[in-house]
Scaffold this active site. Sequence first.
Site, PDB file in Angstrom:
ATOM      1  N   GLY A 214     -28.166   9.396   6.355  1.00 39.15           N
ATOM      2  CA  GLY A 214     -28.795   9.623   7.647  1.00 39.15           C
ATOM      3  C   GLY A 214     -28.730   8.371   8.502  1.00 39.15           C
ATOM      4  O   GLY A 214     -27.974   7.432   8.227  1.00 39.15           O
ATOM      5  N   GLY A 216     -30.775   5.100  10.328  1.00 37.96           N
ATOM      6  CA  GLY A 216     -31.968   4.273  10.273  1.00 37.96           C
ATOM      7  C   GLY A 216     -31.786   3.051   9.402  1.00 37.96           C
ATOM      8  O   GLY A 216     -30.697   2.761   8.877  1.00 37.96           O
ATOM      9  N   ILE A 218     -33.095   2.251   6.416  1.00 33.60           N
ATOM     10  CA  ILE A 218     -32.877   2.414   4.978  1.00 33.60           C
ATOM     11  C   ILE A 218     -31.419   2.745   4.666  1.00 33.60           C
ATOM     12  O   ILE A 218     -30.811   2.101   3.798  1.00 33.60           O
ATOM     13  CB  ILE A 218     -33.860   3.451   4.387  1.00 33.60           C
ATOM     14  CG1 ILE A 218     -35.286   2.873   4.393  1.00 33.60           C
ATOM     15  CG2 ILE A 218     -33.444   3.838   2.962  1.00 33.60           C
ATOM     16  CD1 ILE A 218     -36.354   3.830   3.927  1.00 33.60           C
ATOM     17  N   GLU A 237     -23.321  14.357   8.109  1.00 35.63           N
ATOM     18  CA  GLU A 237     -23.530  14.929   9.443  1.00 35.63           C
ATOM     19  C   GLU A 237     -23.350  13.865  10.509  1.00 35.63           C
ATOM     20  O   GLU A 237     -22.999  14.164  11.652  1.00 35.63           O
ATOM     21  CB  GLU A 237     -24.924  15.549   9.556  1.00 35.63           C
ATOM     22  CG  GLU A 237     -26.067  14.551   9.515  1.00 35.63           C
ATOM     23  CD  GLU A 237     -27.425  15.202   9.361  1.00 35.63           C
ATOM     24  OE1 GLU A 237     -27.486  16.300   8.783  1.00 35.63           O
ATOM     25  OE2 GLU A 237     -28.422  14.613   9.800  1.00 35.63           O
ATOM     26  N   GLY A 335     -30.694  17.707   8.786  1.00 36.94           N
ATOM     27  CA  GLY A 335     -29.757  18.088   7.737  1.00 36.94           C
ATOM     28  C   GLY A 335     -30.222  17.747   6.336  1.00 36.94           C
ATOM     29  O   GLY A 335     -29.440  17.856   5.388  1.00 36.94           O
TER      30      GLY A 335
END
Length: 432
Positions: A214, A216, A218, A237, A335
């Site tokens: 994803g 960000g 992290i 994604e 997602g």
Amino acid sequence: MNWKDVYQEKLTTADEAVKRIKSGDRVVMGIGAGVSATLNEALINNHAAYQNVEIVNILPIIKTDYLKHELASHFHTNSLFVHNPSRKLVNEGIGDYTPCFLYQTPELWTGELPVDVAFIQISKPDKHGYCSYGIGVDYTKSAADQAKLVIAHVNDQMPRTHGDSFIHVSELDVIVEHSEPLLAPPTQPIGELETAIGKHCASLIQDGDCLQLGYGKIPDAVLSFLTDRKDLGIHTEMFSDGVVDLVNAGVINNSKKNFNPGKIISAFLLGTQKLYDFVDDNPSVLMYPVTYTNDPYIAGQNDNLVSINGCIQVDLLGQVASDTMGMQQFSGVGGQVDFVRAAAISKGGRSILAMPATAKGDTISRIVPFLDHGAAVTTSRQDVHYIVTEFGVANLKHKTLKERARALINIAHPKFHDELKAAFEQRFNVAF
């Protein structure tokens, strides 16, 4: 008539283009940096001409004046992923949130949310009259396919990407030409907390794995610990600048992918100009709609798929809340579940949900006996595999209720161990 003549006939200004929008229309915009700032600004400037225009989008990083209270009679937001500007309106009941798995989003356009107007931002046409959706194929392409009116912002700074990323000039209703830099999200410095979490996540990634990450701090921290890995692949994604760095270092080469070998697969991009330059006319990067990138049964064809996503709260049963804070809608499903399930389908796949162990200056544990009142379960306990905090890794897959609770307590902040152990003993009627 050749496509160049068609193009010239459809050419107009942004201010004139938005006058085609009628009160009560539903306007679908793209995701993140794929949204046209030019068309958005023209829409806001023309607000007095509208009543109750519904705006549907995800994570816009453009100016969002249409969310102002004083424009509530002109614009109504229906977010598919609540973000900071829309969060207040949604939780006040003025705006709406529609929960949806990201791979199923295009079903809305032919079902519950038919598209009146699609705002798209695309590259300049090639010699055959085809424009590229560039950094934002996602659900934007399917929205344009179904829209009654397609208003296209042709931006010569939009990169031309490969894959299922094209629309012909003949399919556009209105064309606005304007050159402007693509938007980039604010930089997010990685701190000690994210570094610790990222290190634990990276420990679960092996040579040859295929990654979904994803956006960000992290995920960026995870990538920073993968410089010694070999032959990693990407099916995701979205991705950002950190992937480019690992491609340039030879770590990501997609050579071990059994599905789309040699190719990075993504639906949208969010990063800096370095990222946008990297994907421009790059045949190793294929951009596809979310119906392809996020469908668990398609993504799951990648062996050794590792998904890494964030969450907000986990209870001792392993139920995960990722988009709500109690009664408050905080973000969206996005997602996450798509790829958690894809990783479960994948041969050798693993899903990781990562979060800090605490919130509000270590005063609240994110690992709790029960999810907060009103919180929605984003990822079910049956779906969860790994939970990661700065204190370690808990493997919940196929574990008993007591085993998973013990594993979660062991990665909670130590200051909450005693109360979590007491909750464990009360719930299961056995000693911790």
